[in-house]
Design an enzyme around this catalytic site. Structure first.
Site, short mmCIF file in Angstrom:
data_model
loop_
_atom_site.label_atom_id
_atom_site.label_comp_id
_atom_site.label_asym_id
_atom_site.label_seq_id
_atom_site.Cartn_x
_atom_site.Cartn_y
_atom_site.Cartn_z
N ILE A 136 -4.74 -1.73 -3.18
CA ILE A 136 -3.47 -1.72 -3.42
C ILE A 136 -3.05 -2.17 -4.81
O ILE A 136 -3.84 -2.75 -5.42
CB ILE A 136 -2.52 -2.46 -2.27
CG1 ILE A 136 -3.14 -3.90 -2.32
CG2 ILE A 136 -2.65 -1.86 -0.83
CD1 ILE A 136 -2.35 -4.92 -1.17
N ASP A 137 -1.91 -1.74 -5.16
CA ASP A 137 -1.76 -1.87 -6.54
C ASP A 137 -1.55 -3.43 -7.00
O ASP A 137 -1.07 -4.44 -6.02
CB ASP A 137 -0.28 -1.24 -7.33
CG ASP A 137 -0.52 0.10 -7.07
OD1 ASP A 137 -1.51 0.76 -7.29
OD2 ASP A 137 0.70 0.89 -6.94
N LYS A 138 -1.53 -4.06 -7.99
CA LYS A 138 -1.47 -5.25 -8.65
C LYS A 138 -0.07 -5.93 -8.03
O LYS A 138 -0.26 -7.23 -7.37
CB LYS A 138 -1.47 -5.53 -10.04
CG LYS A 138 -1.17 -6.84 -10.66
CD LYS A 138 -1.01 -6.83 -12.34
CE LYS A 138 -0.99 -8.24 -12.73
NZ LYS A 138 -0.63 -8.31 -14.29
#
Length: 303
Positions: A136-138
């Site tokens: 999942i994104d930062k």
């Protein structure tokens, strides 16, 4: 730091990692593959996979950092562990944490923390991404599962490929969606004008499907539940922008470049345990900052 440029002529059909290994024998294949995945090696200005087959007249540019070791080191970083056994670990990831080391993010990642906590992780994805099955994104918060051994990794990866691992997200988007349910079926590829962005495009893209359900409507926003059928980079963010309802605070795809990151939370994760074959479902509550924004929107509705 060393910069290289190669123009391909007679090497048509050869894998890019093999080609560069011939030019730079000091770099191992695994290290070159990591550099390619990091985006430190480009073909015609675009990021490619390490198994990319070269074509005549391709131009390869490489930023080879010989002085930076490409390996993840254990770091004593606190983790919000939802579940753990000898095969898998499920983490509730906070906003701002990168999943694995890459160019510009060598330390303080989830992988660094997992290596300290678990010691042993699956080695299928190499030294930079041990145990990592999905990402999942930062600035996306919420659930992510990691594998502690190769058998568990192969099982979870197969469930991802077979679309039997269910990943559910909550997203706050701009505008009021008219339909209670919907499916966005639009291919996603890298933006040719900005390689850090993805976009809906028919060129060099992969199929991408997102299902959404309206949870709550506000005057100018909508809280939606999204389920991924595929797992493309930035998929929910790109798809919601595509239907003109970008995520609130999304710095890449939103209306404004607000600080704090996109309002997106991986709230539920379901998979079959690699060893026991038990169906396991995990949930993570919304982070405090996300819940506070919703409370503020609800308060406006009462005015």
């Amino acid at each position: 730091m060393s910069d290289f440029t190669w123009s391909v002529d007679t090497e048509k059909g050869e894998r890019i990692d093999k080609f560069i290994a011939k030019q730079e024998p000091d770099f191992s294949r695994s290290r070159l593959q990591a550099l390619i995945e990091d985006g430190s090696i480009l073909v015609n200005g675009c990021i490619v996979k390490s198994n990319y087959k070269l074509r005549a007249h391709d131009v390869i540019t490489a930023d080879l950092k010989a002085d930076e070791p490409l390996e993840a080191k254990p770091e004593n970083i606190p983790l919000d562990i939802i579940y753990e056994d000898e095969d898998v670990i499920v983490i509730n990831k906070p906003k701002g944490m990168v999943i694995h080391p890459s160019a510009g993010n060598r330390e303080h990642t989830l992988v660094n923390a997992l290596l300290y906590h678990c010691r042993d992780l699956s080695g299928i994805n190499g030294v930079l991404r041990p145990g990592i099955v999905h990402r999942i994104d930062k600035d996306t918060t919420g659930l992510i599962a990691a594998a502690k051994n190769d058998k568990a990794h192969r099982s979870l990866a197969k469930q991802l490929a077979d679309k039997t691992m269910n990943r559910t997200y909550l997203a706050l988007v701009h505008g009021v969606l008219e339909h209670d349910y919907g499916t966005i079926d639009a291919p996603i590829g890298r933006d040719e004008k900005d390689r850090q962005r993805m976009t809906v495009t028919a060129k060099n893209s992969k199929n991408a499907i997102t299902h959404f359900k309206v949870i709550e409507r506000f005057q100018e926003h909508t809280l939606v539940e999204c389920q991924l059928e595929t797992g493309r980079t930035h998929q929910i963010r790109v798809h919601m922008q595509y239907i003109k309802h970008p995520l609130v605070n999304d710095p890449k795809y939103g209306y404004r470049r607000d600080e704090g990151g996109q309002m997106l939370h991986a709230c539920a994760l379901t998979f079959v345990h690699p060893k026991t074959l038990e169906v396991m479902r995990f949930e993570a509550p919304l982070p405090e900052a996300f819940e506070k924004v919703l409370e503020e929107l609800r308060a406006r509705e009462d005015l």
